[in-house]
Every structure is written in C-alpha cells, then in structure tokens.
Design a protein around this motif. Structure first.
Motif, PDB file in Angstrom:
ATOM      1  N   ASP A  23       0.797  -1.035   0.124  1.00 21.23           N
ATOM      2  CA  ASP A  23       0.149  -0.091  -0.030  1.00 21.23           C
ATOM      3  C   ASP A  23       0.967   1.318   0.040  1.00 21.23           C
ATOM      4  N   THR A  24       2.039   1.370   0.946  1.00 19.90           N
ATOM      5  CA  THR A  24       2.795   2.528   0.671  1.00 19.90           C
ATOM      6  C   THR A  24       3.475   2.829  -0.386  1.00 19.90           C
ATOM      7  N   VAL A  25       4.152   1.762  -0.945  1.00 21.08           N
ATOM      8  CA  VAL A  25       4.726   2.020  -2.392  1.00 21.08           C
ATOM      9  C   VAL A  25       4.087   1.831  -3.508  1.00 21.08           C
ATOM     10  N   ASN A  26       2.719   1.388  -3.342  1.00 19.66           N
ATOM     11  CA  ASN A  26       1.772   1.540  -4.356  1.00 19.66           C
ATOM     12  C   ASN A  26       2.007   0.268  -5.418  1.00 19.66           C
ATOM     13  N   SER A  27       2.373  -0.850  -4.564  1.00 18.90           N
ATOM     14  CA  SER A  27       2.661  -2.139  -5.537  1.00 18.90           C
ATOM     15  C   SER A  27       1.693  -3.154  -5.578  1.00 18.90           C
ATOM     16  N   ARG A  28       0.893  -3.256  -6.677  1.00 19.78           N
ATOM     17  CA  ARG A  28      -0.285  -4.342  -6.767  1.00 19.78           C
ATOM     18  C   ARG A  28       0.399  -5.893  -6.149  1.00 19.78           C
ATOM     19  N   ASP A  29       1.459  -5.931  -6.809  1.00 12.32           N
ATOM     20  CA  ASP A  29       2.076  -7.364  -6.464  1.00 12.32           C
ATOM     21  C   ASP A  29       2.429  -7.604  -4.835  1.00 12.32           C
ATOM     22  N   TRP A  30       2.930  -6.616  -4.509  1.00 16.55           N
ATOM     23  CA  TRP A  30       3.206  -6.883  -2.806  1.00 16.55           C
ATOM     24  C   TRP A  30       1.620  -6.699  -2.187  1.00 16.55           C
ATOM     25  N   GLN A  31       0.672  -6.190  -2.716  1.00 16.32           N
ATOM     26  CA  GLN A  31      -0.800  -6.011  -1.856  1.00 16.32           C
ATOM     27  C   GLN A  31      -1.187  -7.341  -2.076  1.00 16.32           C
ATOM     28  N   VAL A  32      -1.298  -7.784  -3.333  1.00 15.61           N
ATOM     29  CA  VAL A  32      -1.924  -9.459  -3.551  1.00 15.61           C
ATOM     30  C   VAL A  32      -0.998 -10.328  -2.832  1.00 15.61           C
ATOM     31  N   ASP A  33       0.205 -10.460  -2.758  1.00 10.36           N
ATOM     32  CA  ASP A  33       0.938 -11.332  -1.854  1.00 10.36           C
ATOM     33  C   ASP A  33       0.588 -11.272  -0.634  1.00 10.36           C
ATOM     34  N   GLY A  34       0.408 -10.091  -0.027  1.00 12.32           N
ATOM     35  CA  GLY A  34       0.295  -9.827   1.210  1.00 12.32           C
ATOM     36  C   GLY A  34      -1.262 -10.492   1.679  1.00 12.32           C
ATOM     37  N   VAL A  35      -2.194 -10.195   0.941  1.00 11.89           N
ATOM     38  CA  VAL A  35      -3.407 -10.731   1.143  1.00 11.89           C
ATOM     39  C   VAL A  35      -3.483 -12.279   1.176  1.00 11.89           C
ATOM     40  N   VAL A  36      -2.673 -12.603   0.042  1.00 11.83           N
ATOM     41  CA  VAL A  36      -2.679 -14.356   0.045  1.00 11.83           C
ATOM     42  C   VAL A  36      -2.089 -14.923   1.154  1.00 11.83           C
ATOM     43  N   ASP A  37      -0.765 -14.229   1.722  1.00 10.20           N
ATOM     44  CA  ASP A  37      -0.281 -14.715   2.843  1.00 10.20           C
ATOM     45  C   ASP A  37      -1.153 -14.732   4.190  1.00 10.20           C
TER      46      ASP A  37
END
Length: 121
Positions: A23-37
């Motif tokens: 969310d902070t760096v506005n990276s969709r990949d990190w957001q999706v990986d975070g939700v999956v985890d």
C-alpha cells in the motif's frame, strides 16, 4: 500452541506487513502477495487451533470415561440396594400372608394360561 498455530500466525502477520508495504509503495504485487499470505496464514492458524482442540479432547477422554464409569457404578449400586430392599419387603410380605401370595400367583397363572390358550368352545 502447536507449530501450525505458530507458523500460521506468523504468516498472517507477515502478510499484513507485506500488504502495508505494498500500500505504501503502491505495488499491486506486494498487496496481492500480502493478502494471499494473510488468508493462508489464517487458514493454517485455524487448522492448528482445531488440531489443538482435538488433542485436548483426546487427552481429556480418559478422565471423562473414569468419571462416567464411577457415576454408572454408583447408580448401579443404588439400584441394587433398592432391589434388595424391595425383595426383602416382598419376602416379609409373603411370610406374613402366604395364602394371599399363593392366590395371587394362581390368579396370574390362570390369566397367562387363558391368554396363551384362549377360550375353548
């Protein structure tokens, strides 16, 4: 706490951190990986909690069986004592009035014979 509870909780927290970074760096990949985890960690934690609950139930089963067994023995002892008192009462009554008991037994025997054989024409 078992290993699945611990690992699931850690993965869930890691997923929250990963999503916050996304969310902070506005990276969709990190957001999706975070939700999956987060979802996977929550599921693993829930599995671990269920496993612990089952283990606790299995560990407590012998104590529950002992408790139920002792309650059953106590109930059986109470019923046996009541049966002994009833038998003693019937014996005393039969000794006090043997003719009455003999007539009662004869009447019951006649009733059973009539029921079994029915009326003869």
């Amino acid at each position: 706490m078992n290993k699945d509870e611990f690992q699931g909780g850690a993965r869930y927290i890691g997923g929250k951190v990963e999503k916050a970074v996304g969310d902070t760096v506005n990276s969709r990949d990190w957001q999706v990986d975070g939700v999956v985890d987060q979802v996977a960690g929550g599921a693993q934690n829930l599995y671990g909690r269920a496993k612990s609950a089952i283990d606790d139930a299995i560990d407590g089963a012998p104590e529950l069986a002992d408790k139920l067994g002792s309650e059953a023995r106590e109930a059986t002892d109470r019923e046996a004592a009541a049966a002994r008192r009833g038998a003693a009462s019937a014996q005393t009554s039969a000794q006090d009035a043997p003719m009455l008991w003999a007539l009662g037994a004869a009447a019951i025997g006649y009733g059973i014979a009539w029921f079994v054989h029915g009326r003869r024409d």
